[in-house]
Write a protein that holds these residues in place. Structure first.
Motif, PDB file in Angstrom:
ATOM      1  N   ARG A  18     -13.892  10.594   6.704  1.00 43.48           N
ATOM      2  CA  ARG A  18     -13.479  10.258   5.333  1.00 43.48           C
ATOM      3  C   ARG A  18     -12.071   9.663   5.381  1.00 43.48           C
TER       4      ARG A  18
ATOM      5  N   SER B  67      -2.454   9.097  -1.190  1.00 46.61           N
ATOM      6  CA  SER B  67      -1.515   8.019  -1.515  1.00 46.61           C
ATOM      7  C   SER B  67      -0.806   8.295  -2.846  1.00 46.61           C
TER       8      SER B  67
ATOM      9  N   GLN C 179       0.803  -1.226   0.000  1.00 46.04           N
ATOM     10  CA  GLN C 179       0.000   0.000   0.000  1.00 46.04           C
ATOM     11  C   GLN C 179       0.828   1.263   0.000  1.00 46.04           C
ATOM     12  N   HIS C 180       2.089   1.125   0.399  1.00 52.02           N
ATOM     13  CA  HIS C 180       2.954   2.308   0.405  1.00 52.02           C
ATOM     14  C   HIS C 180       3.883   2.322  -0.800  1.00 52.02           C
TER      15      HIS C 180
ATOM     16  N   TRP D  80      -0.146  12.209   1.554  1.00 49.70           N
ATOM     17  CA  TRP D  80      -0.437  10.952   2.245  1.00 49.70           C
ATOM     18  C   TRP D  80      -1.906  10.578   2.175  1.00 49.70           C
ATOM     19  N   ARG D  81      -2.745  11.551   2.111  1.00 43.73           N
ATOM     20  CA  ARG D  81      -4.176  11.213   2.100  1.00 43.73           C
ATOM     21  C   ARG D  81      -4.592  10.683   0.734  1.00 43.73           C
TER      22      ARG D  81
ATOM     23  N   TYR E  20       3.685   3.405  -3.595  1.00 43.21           N
ATOM     24  CA  TYR E  20       3.733   4.657  -4.354  1.00 43.21           C
ATOM     25  C   TYR E  20       4.895   5.520  -3.896  1.00 43.21           C
ATOM     26  N   ARG E  21       5.345   5.293  -2.660  1.00 41.22           N
ATOM     27  CA  ARG E  21       6.400   6.137  -2.099  1.00 41.22           C
ATOM     28  C   ARG E  21       7.796   5.581  -2.376  1.00 41.22           C
TER      29      ARG E  21
ATOM     30  N   TYR F 192      -2.803   6.919  11.157  1.00 41.99           N
ATOM     31  CA  TYR F 192      -2.448   8.347  11.208  1.00 41.99           C
ATOM     32  C   TYR F 192      -2.520   8.849  12.648  1.00 41.99           C
TER      33      TYR F 192
ATOM     34  N   GLN G  38      -0.895   5.436  -5.863  1.00 40.47           N
ATOM     35  CA  GLN G  38      -1.418   4.098  -5.578  1.00 40.47           C
ATOM     36  C   GLN G  38      -2.791   3.974  -6.207  1.00 40.47           C
TER      37      GLN G  38
ATOM     38  N   THR H 131       5.045  13.865  -0.334  1.00 41.51           N
ATOM     39  CA  THR H 131       4.004  12.855  -0.204  1.00 41.51           C
ATOM     40  C   THR H 131       2.657  13.480   0.095  1.00 41.51           C
TER      41      THR H 131
ATOM     42  N   PRO I 297      -8.610   7.570   4.630  1.00 44.82           N
ATOM     43  CA  PRO I 297      -7.861   7.351   3.386  1.00 44.82           C
ATOM     44  C   PRO I 297      -8.173   5.983   2.782  1.00 44.82           C
ATOM     45  N   ARG I 298      -8.042   5.889   1.480  1.00 47.93           N
ATOM     46  CA  ARG I 298      -8.300   4.620   0.788  1.00 47.93           C
ATOM     47  C   ARG I 298      -7.246   3.573   1.124  1.00 47.93           C
ATOM     48  N   PHE I 299      -6.027   4.029   1.308  1.00 44.84           N
ATOM     49  CA  PHE I 299      -4.931   3.092   1.546  1.00 44.84           C
ATOM     50  C   PHE I 299      -4.211   3.455   2.836  1.00 44.84           C
ATOM     51  N   ALA I 300      -3.382   2.533   3.274  1.00 43.64           N
ATOM     52  CA  ALA I 300      -2.641   2.756   4.519  1.00 43.64           C
ATOM     53  C   ALA I 300      -1.810   4.038   4.411  1.00 43.64           C
ATOM     54  N   VAL I 301      -1.703   4.714   5.524  1.00 47.46           N
ATOM     55  CA  VAL I 301      -0.975   5.980   5.569  1.00 47.46           C
ATOM     56  C   VAL I 301       0.515   5.702   5.739  1.00 47.46           C
ATOM     57  N   ALA I 302       1.333   6.437   5.009  1.00 46.86           N
ATOM     58  CA  ALA I 302       2.781   6.326   5.175  1.00 46.86           C
ATOM     59  C   ALA I 302       3.160   7.048   6.466  1.00 46.86           C
TER      60      ALA I 302
ATOM     61  N   ASN J 251      -6.826   2.841   8.441  1.00 45.35           N
ATOM     62  CA  ASN J 251      -5.838   3.765   7.868  1.00 45.35           C
ATOM     63  C   ASN J 251      -5.817   5.075   8.656  1.00 45.35           C
TER      64      ASN J 251
ATOM     65  N   LEU K 214     -10.872  13.087   9.366  1.00 47.74           N
ATOM     66  CA  LEU K 214     -10.208  11.872   8.877  1.00 47.74           C
ATOM     67  C   LEU K 214     -11.007  10.601   9.171  1.00 47.74           C
TER      68      LEU K 214
ATOM     69  N   ARG L 101      -4.864  -7.256  10.212  1.00 42.52           N
ATOM     70  CA  ARG L 101      -5.572  -7.102   8.947  1.00 42.52           C
ATOM     71  C   ARG L 101      -5.735  -8.450   8.236  1.00 42.52           C
TER      72      ARG L 101
END
Lengths: 318, 320
Positions: free
Chosen positions: B103, A250, A87-88, A247-248, A90-91, B68, A279, A245, B105-110, B64, B100, B137
């Motif tokens: 709404r 992605s 999932q990360h 982040w929200r 993209y980074r 954060y 992503q 990034t 995030p669609r994917f896990a937060v970095a 997600n 947050l 998960r």
């Protein structure tokens, strides 16, 4: 172009200087390089010196279209999301995806990444398409190995060598930065694979400041050169990149500046680029980049786009 | 390394110095204290992966946002004094609850992008948390496959726990650690005293994290699972709407999801240990008068304790 990032482009000025007497136009020079003969023509049926000027057609969109269609279908099939993840991802800045600069981190141990990128380049009025598939495997923690097989599309296209590489990261960022080394090779395989293998060493640093990261890559050619695959490979190069990034969303926005130089011809050239990685699904990243020369030598325009799909090959449960 | 060209010795020399400098910097960094190995690991393959995200998207996305929340909390506690942290966390709380978590995030937060200083200080903690969260998960994913017999899913979960525990360098022990580690050390309970509302939010996260297992286990088909998950989400949303209803003690897996804890006591212990460690680190980061070096050393000591299944265990080895 940063050393090794996309070493499939010609070192126009160098070749132009050498071939000036044979090919008066820069485009013709470029064609020779694009067709892989470098400074020493290859004795193959595709040797451009055996072709007439009209036959030496640089790979244009027209010529590349059928292959592009096939490639697109292939990509469509490979891009179907599967049950793996990153999932990360993209980074994780991979070399050439979308810009030359990469970060100092490998893929996860047990991950297999399939990269399906294209590039379009226009220089001195000529244009060409490349398809550059690459497999990367996180073989152990902090290390990855991979194999690329760039293919020039079009009537005069072909495989431009096999490109194995190994990458090792020494640390996560502590007080200073993360540090990694990368060894790239190229084997003279395929119609455009050149006549000599090459070996390159690259040092990679990454420093993070929250959503912003900066990267420095510096590489040097240890073996080979003018007879390497497709185009001549720059002897030295470095690049600096910065990314931010979102982040929200992605996604990560990237900009970089590359400088390359060729030891033999004394040429150097600068390229600047901007790009994005996003992503798309938990397992799929899309990237797009645009680059342009800042010096007399280099591409007028280089566009890259591709997908990276991550697959887990770690022992699992079924 | 670089072969000099006769007429370009100056430039080659420059390149040599540049590369030498980069190599030196790199080696210096790699050898420096307070740097950790990255050690990112892909999680086990399996056709179940992402089932939970596909079928229970709202719940999956909330996690997600939780990531954060944890990340921003640690960064605030590490980088600000008590007053600054309090002010910043008040804003962060508002953002989390009103934006947050509404709404996600669609994917896990970095998390590195949210908590760079914390991540750099104790990367080991981040890896341990990541791997335990991945286990969370994956267990949801397995149990979300309602079409599989329950026994099959339970066996898959046990296998996933086995795989998780193989990584002894980063796995929380599957033996329930004593609650005294969370409550009775010199630094304990500081965070919950100073930031009771944010602490309540964290415990609400943990309540939902373990509270989704029983609806997934007891739901005989996908529709029933959806209803069960929706009920739990409703309770969680109600907590967010009224912070006085946040949990007042750390939610224990056996209390919140008794079916799950009975079927997988090792997983229940792992997750309770994980959630305790979140609190322990919050307390340590909130402790004034400790240097970052001292905090890192103490956190690493606590992490080692949480990997050790031979001491400081709960009486009878069962969480009450």
């Amino acid at each position: 172009m940063y050393l090794g990032a996309r070493d499939t482009r010609c070192n126009c000025r160098r070749i132009r200087d050498v071939l000036r007497t044979r090919h008066p136009s820069p485009v013709a020079c470029h064609r020779n390089v694009a067709l892989g003969n470098g400074l020493t023509p290859r004795a193959t049926p595709r040797d451009p010196l055996r072709l007439t000027e009209s036959q030496v057609v640089f790979n244009s969109f027209d010529n590349g279209a059928p292959m592009l269609l096939r490639t697109t279908v292939l990509v469509g099939l490979l891009a179907i999301p599967v049950t793996a993840r990153a999932q990360h991802d993209y980074r994780n800045l991979d070399r050439g995806r979308p810009l030359a600069t990469e970060d100092a981190y490998p893929v996860e141990a047990g991950a297999l990444e399939v990269m399906i990128p294209w590039s379009f380049e226009r220089e001195a009025g000529a244009s060409g398409l490349m398809f550059e598939p690459e497999l990367t495997w996180g073989i152990i923690r902090n290390a990855m190995v991979g194999l690329g097989a760039p293919i020039r599309l079009g009537n005069n296209g072909g495989l431009a060598g096999l490109r194995p590489f190994a990458f090792y990261n020494f640390n996560s960022q502590g007080r200073l930065f993360a540090y990694a080394v990368r060894l790239d090779g190229s084997a003279p395989v395929g119609a455009l694979g050149g006549r000599q293998s090459t070996v390159k060493l690259t040092i990679i640093l990454t420093a993070s400041f929250g959503a912003t990261r900066i990267h420095a890559n510096s590489g040097v050619l240890l073996k080979g050169g003018g007879l390497g695959p497709l185009a001549s490979t720059p002897s030295e190069g470095f690049s600096y990149g910065i990314d931010y990034t979102l982040w929200r969303q992605s996604a990560v926005l990237i900009a970089d500046l590359q400088r390359n130089e060729d030891r033999g011809s004394q040429d150097s050239w600068w390229i600047a680029g901007v790009g994005v990685r996003a992503q798309v699904t938990p397992t799929l990243v899309f990237d797009f980049g645009a680059q342009r020369r800042l010096s007399p030598v280099g591409p007028d325009l280089l566009l890259t786009a591709g997908f990276t799909r991550a697959i887990s090959v770690r022992g699992g449960v079924e | 390394m670089i072969t000099g060209h006769p007429d370009r010795s100056g430039r080659v020399a420059t390149a040599k110095w540049r590369d030498l400098l980069l190599v030196s910097c790199g080696l210096l960094t790699a050898c420096a204290r307070n740097t950790d190995q990255r050690d990112a690991t892909m999680y086990p393959r399996g056709s179940f992966n992402w089932t939970f995200l596909e079928r229970h998207n709202e719940a999956a996305r909330l996690f997600n946002a939780f990531d954060y929340g944890h990340a921003v909390l640690y960064e605030r506690l590490l980088t600000g004094d008590s007053a600054r942290a309090t002010a910043a966390l008040r804003e962060d709380y508002r953002f989390l609850v009103h934006d947050l978590l509404v709404r996600p995030p669609r994917f896990a937060v970095a998390e590195e992008a949210i908590s760079p200083q914390y991540s750099q200080l104790v990367w080991t903690a981040k890896v341990m948390f990541d791997q335990a969260h991945v286990l969370h998960r994956q267990l949801y994913d397995v149990y979300a496959q309602a079409e599989l017999p329950l026994a099959t899913r339970q066996a898959m979960v046990e296998r996933l726990i086995d795989l998780y525990l193989l990584d002894t360098e980063y796995a929380f022990t599957d033996k329930p650690k004593s609650m005294a580690l969370m409550d009775d050390q010199t630094f304990s309970q500081r965070f919950r005293r100073e930031q009771p509302v944010f602490n309540g939010l964290i415990w609400a996260y943990h309540w939902l994290q373990v509270g989704l297992y029983d609806p997934l286990i007891s739901g005989s088909d996908e529709a029933q699972q959806r209803r069960g998950v929706a009920t739990q989400l409703g309770v969680f949303r109600a907590m967010l709407a009224d912070s006085t209803t946040f949990p007042t003690t750390m939610p224990m897996t056996a209390e919140v999801s008794p079916l799950f804890a009975a079927a997988h006591p090792r997983a229940a212990a792992i997750f309770d240990n994980l959630h305790m460690t979140h609190d322990i680190i919050s307390d340590l980061l909130a402790t004034p008068g400790m240097s970052w070096v001292a905090k890192r050393a103490e956190i690493l000591k606590q992490l080692a304790e949480m990997r050790d299944g031979t001491k400081n265990l709960m009486e009878g080895h069962v969480h009450q």
